[in-house]
Design an enzyme around this catalytic site. Sequence first.
Site, PDB file in Angstrom:
ATOM      1  N   ARG A 124      75.950  -0.994 -29.521  1.00  0.00           N
ATOM      2  CA  ARG A 124      77.171  -1.727 -28.764  1.00  0.00           C
ATOM      3  C   ARG A 124      78.521  -0.860 -28.760  1.00  0.00           C
ATOM      4  O   ARG A 124      78.639  -0.103 -29.373  1.00  0.00           O
ATOM      5  CB  ARG A 124      77.301  -3.143 -29.160  1.00  0.00           C
ATOM      6  CG  ARG A 124      76.239  -4.103 -29.059  1.00  0.00           C
ATOM      7  CD  ARG A 124      76.397  -4.923 -27.881  1.00  0.00           C
ATOM      8  NE  ARG A 124      75.384  -6.196 -27.739  1.00  0.00           N
ATOM      9  CZ  ARG A 124      75.321  -7.152 -27.089  1.00  0.00           C
ATOM     10  NH1 ARG A 124      76.394  -7.155 -25.998  1.00  0.00           N
ATOM     11  NH2 ARG A 124      74.560  -8.101 -26.897  1.00  0.00           N
TER      12      ARG A 124
ATOM     13  N   SER B 127      70.320 -12.245 -20.863  1.00  0.00           N
ATOM     14  CA  SER B 127      69.847 -10.869 -21.080  1.00  0.00           C
ATOM     15  C   SER B 127      68.928 -10.470 -20.138  1.00  0.00           C
ATOM     16  O   SER B 127      67.799 -11.087 -20.119  1.00  0.00           O
ATOM     17  CB  SER B 127      69.725 -10.500 -22.492  1.00  0.00           C
ATOM     18  OG  SER B 127      69.365  -9.235 -22.866  1.00  0.00           O
TER      19      SER B 127
ATOM     20  N   ARG C 156      73.603 -10.694 -34.449  1.00  0.00           N
ATOM     21  CA  ARG C 156      73.984 -12.230 -35.053  1.00  0.00           C
ATOM     22  C   ARG C 156      72.994 -12.864 -35.912  1.00  0.00           C
ATOM     23  O   ARG C 156      72.058 -12.660 -35.625  1.00  0.00           O
ATOM     24  CB  ARG C 156      74.432 -13.226 -33.659  1.00  0.00           C
ATOM     25  CG  ARG C 156      75.926 -12.582 -33.144  1.00  0.00           C
ATOM     26  CD  ARG C 156      76.288 -13.874 -32.175  1.00  0.00           C
ATOM     27  NE  ARG C 156      75.129 -13.930 -31.051  1.00  0.00           N
ATOM     28  CZ  ARG C 156      74.468 -14.915 -30.891  1.00  0.00           C
ATOM     29  NH1 ARG C 156      74.396 -15.838 -31.823  1.00  0.00           N
ATOM     30  NH2 ARG C 156      73.273 -15.032 -29.976  1.00  0.00           N
TER      31      ARG C 156
ATOM     32  N   HIS D 280      80.149 -19.052 -20.182  1.00  0.00           N
ATOM     33  CA  HIS D 280      79.479 -17.884 -20.469  1.00  0.00           C
ATOM     34  C   HIS D 280      79.098 -17.055 -19.109  1.00  0.00           C
ATOM     35  O   HIS D 280      77.840 -17.289 -18.615  1.00  0.00           O
ATOM     36  CB  HIS D 280      78.361 -18.128 -21.471  1.00  0.00           C
ATOM     37  CG  HIS D 280      77.821 -16.764 -21.927  1.00  0.00           C
ATOM     38  ND1 HIS D 280      76.513 -16.669 -22.488  1.00  0.00           N
ATOM     39  CD2 HIS D 280      78.250 -15.979 -22.466  1.00  0.00           C
ATOM     40  CE1 HIS D 280      76.221 -15.518 -22.980  1.00  0.00           C
ATOM     41  NE2 HIS D 280      77.223 -14.918 -22.925  1.00  0.00           N
TER      42      HIS D 280
ATOM     43  N   ASP E  25      82.094 -11.523 -19.499  1.00  0.00           N
ATOM     44  CA  ASP E  25      81.534 -12.317 -20.434  1.00  0.00           C
ATOM     45  C   ASP E  25      81.773 -13.920 -20.804  1.00  0.00           C
ATOM     46  O   ASP E  25      81.036 -14.587 -20.590  1.00  0.00           O
ATOM     47  CB  ASP E  25      81.080 -11.734 -21.681  1.00  0.00           C
ATOM     48  CG  ASP E  25      80.180 -12.212 -22.774  1.00  0.00           C
ATOM     49  OD1 ASP E  25      79.203 -12.698 -22.130  1.00  0.00           O
ATOM     50  OD2 ASP E  25      80.511 -12.495 -23.817  1.00  0.00           O
TER      51      ASP E  25
ATOM     52  N   LYS F 152      73.528  -9.458 -15.123  1.00  0.00           N
ATOM     53  CA  LYS F 152      74.788 -10.292 -15.040  1.00  0.00           C
ATOM     54  C   LYS F 152      75.861  -8.932 -15.001  1.00  0.00           C
ATOM     55  O   LYS F 152      76.716  -8.981 -13.944  1.00  0.00           O
ATOM     56  CB  LYS F 152      74.942 -11.122 -16.131  1.00  0.00           C
ATOM     57  CG  LYS F 152      76.412 -11.737 -15.887  1.00  0.00           C
ATOM     58  CD  LYS F 152      76.687 -12.773 -17.278  1.00  0.00           C
ATOM     59  CE  LYS F 152      76.684 -12.013 -18.585  1.00  0.00           C
ATOM     60  NZ  LYS F 152      76.952 -12.899 -19.633  1.00  0.00           N
ATOM     61  N   THR F 153      75.765  -8.188 -16.081  1.00  0.00           N
ATOM     62  CA  THR F 153      76.718  -7.090 -16.032  1.00  0.00           C
ATOM     63  C   THR F 153      76.816  -6.216 -14.912  1.00  0.00           C
ATOM     64  O   THR F 153      77.973  -5.818 -14.148  1.00  0.00           O
ATOM     65  CB  THR F 153      76.749  -6.253 -17.342  1.00  0.00           C
ATOM     66  OG1 THR F 153      76.594  -7.045 -18.461  1.00  0.00           O
ATOM     67  CG2 THR F 153      77.685  -5.245 -17.424  1.00  0.00           C
TER      68      THR F 153
ATOM     69  N   LYS G 165      81.729 -14.224 -30.961  1.00  0.00           N
ATOM     70  CA  LYS G 165      81.008 -15.244 -30.515  1.00  0.00           C
ATOM     71  C   LYS G 165      81.463 -16.607 -31.339  1.00  0.00           C
ATOM     72  O   LYS G 165      81.392 -17.738 -30.798  1.00  0.00           O
ATOM     73  CB  LYS G 165      79.556 -15.054 -30.617  1.00  0.00           C
ATOM     74  CG  LYS G 165      79.103 -14.134 -29.809  1.00  0.00           C
ATOM     75  CD  LYS G 165      79.425 -14.456 -28.265  1.00  0.00           C
ATOM     76  CE  LYS G 165      78.619 -13.528 -27.397  1.00  0.00           C
ATOM     77  NZ  LYS G 165      79.083 -13.767 -25.817  1.00  0.00           N
TER      78      LYS G 165
END
Length: 668
Positions: free
Chosen positions: A452, A368, A186, A350, A387, A372-373, A331
């Site tokens: 990704r 990051s 991004r 988020h 997410d 979390k994932t 996003k």
Amino acid sequence: MANNPSEKGDFSFARTGSIGRHGLPKIQTREGTTEVCHDDTATPVKAKTMDELHSLQKKKSSQPSTPHTATGQQVSAFNAISEEDRQKQQLQSISASLASLTRETGPKVVRGDPSGKTDGKKAVHVEHHLYDSSLFGLSDSALKFTHILYNLSPAELYEQAIKYEKGSFITASGALATLSGAKTGRSPRDKRVVKDEETENELWWGKGSPNIEMDEHTFLVNRERAVDYLNSLDKVFVNDQFLNWDPEHRIKVRIVSARAYHSLFMHNMCIRPTPEELEDFGTPDFTIYNAGRFPCNRYTHYMTSSTSIDLNLSRREMVILGTQYAGEMKKGLFSVMHYLMPKCRILSLHSGCNMGKDGDVALFFGLSGTGKTTLSTDHNRYLIGDDEHCWSDNGVSNIEGGCYAKCIDLSKDKEPDIWNAIKFGTVLENVVFDEHTREVDYSEKSVTENTRAAYPIEYIPNAKIPCVGPHPKNVILLACDAFGVLPPVSKLSLAQTMYHFISGYTALVAGTEDGIKEPQATFSACFGAAFIMMHPTRYAAMLAEKMQKHGATGWLVNTGWSAGSYGTGKRIKLAYTRKIIDAIHSCTLLNATYTKTDVFGLEIPSEIEGVPAEILDPINTWSDKKAYKDTLLKLGGLFKKNFEVFLNHKIGKDNKLTEEILAAGPNF
């Protein structure tokens, strides 16, 4: 084989007289009553040419039969419109989306690939008359047709990408490998939001805010540039899809793009409508114009590079110029939801979200590297989403229809669900693969480290479809504390939950190339500062209100270091963290005995099954107690400094709530 003339058969070798070439006996055939070989002669195809044969290969997709009505109720058959009229309405809506605001009518649009055959069928085309074109003059784009590739299937998008987009390949697993061009991530410094009467007092502007302003006129200049570029193409891809799995609060979005890669990416990431839902789609609530292959004009006001991502919340439009990175669309829409949902008293988050077999829901927040994932993906629990979520009066719902997973160093052993999801239909961004076998090397960073995979959430075996759940019982804030002074788990009060939610803390280890080995604190408000639109305290107040109303408990879980900072201590074992999360899910931690720590005032349990008791209080693991105290005070100071930007924002009618949040922070 029969060779006796008296025996019945299909053929035989003649004994005398009949000699063939090279002295070999001739084969004699005759009618027989015994069928030796099966006759598999097929009826010839009906086609007279190869084009006709190819046309027989594809059968027409079944069309939905739901009639269009003003009230949505079933009516008699004569009220249902024809398929041709339905397509005209659809194309008129798309032409209106692509219309210039000042110069001419909307473009003449026709459905289908410009290189395709019509097979004798009449093409349906329309144009949208916004103004009388004689008043403004014609342009070249007004004299041509723009072909609309509407809601194509993954298979069709594969064909488009491989045929027309250099850098598109089918990998060994069946996923589509693509390149996002010069931008592999991004561009937050090039993102702009229109500041107008509607947004001036509602959005968070100024120091600390991710929202960089632009005016309405400049947005329209960029919109015109994007629309002109898209109309100049022979074909554009159009996706009509939804955001938010809660049908009561879902948003209709239209994405107009120039690349099959972008269309497939959004096909995966947004919620895919059924044919019946597409019949009544109508005018979208929000539209993205992705002209990322074309740069913005750097002489335009507010432009600082050839890239510009522009949001106009009043017009409900987004323009992308100068970047082909697909994550900008994902996003960008998340930012839109951070604006639209709170206006409906719905909290946008988020976070990851999962649900136990008994219906207990947990939210996972973390930047990051915090896990979390990994922690929200639990084979013993249903995945609602990884997410982006909404928390309304109906419960929680996933905003998206897919997952966008990091691929760097991906392995089947570490992340089996993500590994298995990378198959036909999945988009792989900027990965490197073997030129012969097409096997992907996930450790390779030649293009970028930000590789990704985007895939539909249905590719995860334990995904809960539809992606909705009841009100959460646990709100888990994850921090990878490389300073090594936060406990592995703490139970938070409501005010503490708000404080740490607004702070959004983690600590990263600096790269060794610059010689820095000390941890670096990172703060991201609401664990997603780049995407929030309003002041962080507004989201925090909504979170506290919902937690209090529905009896949710807040937890701070440190997945970082213990027994010292990075370099001297060691990372808390993932097995211990999983035991902690299991204890939270099972509610056993609610009944534990707690003690309070210094400085941060965190409540820590005395024991957790499967976790060494000595690591629960970080001071026990440090051999140098003075170093621990100094490091704790240092981190507390960093929290205080970060929070200064929020001090002047009043929450509620008085300052009472603001004071409670401040008191919940480090005290020394």
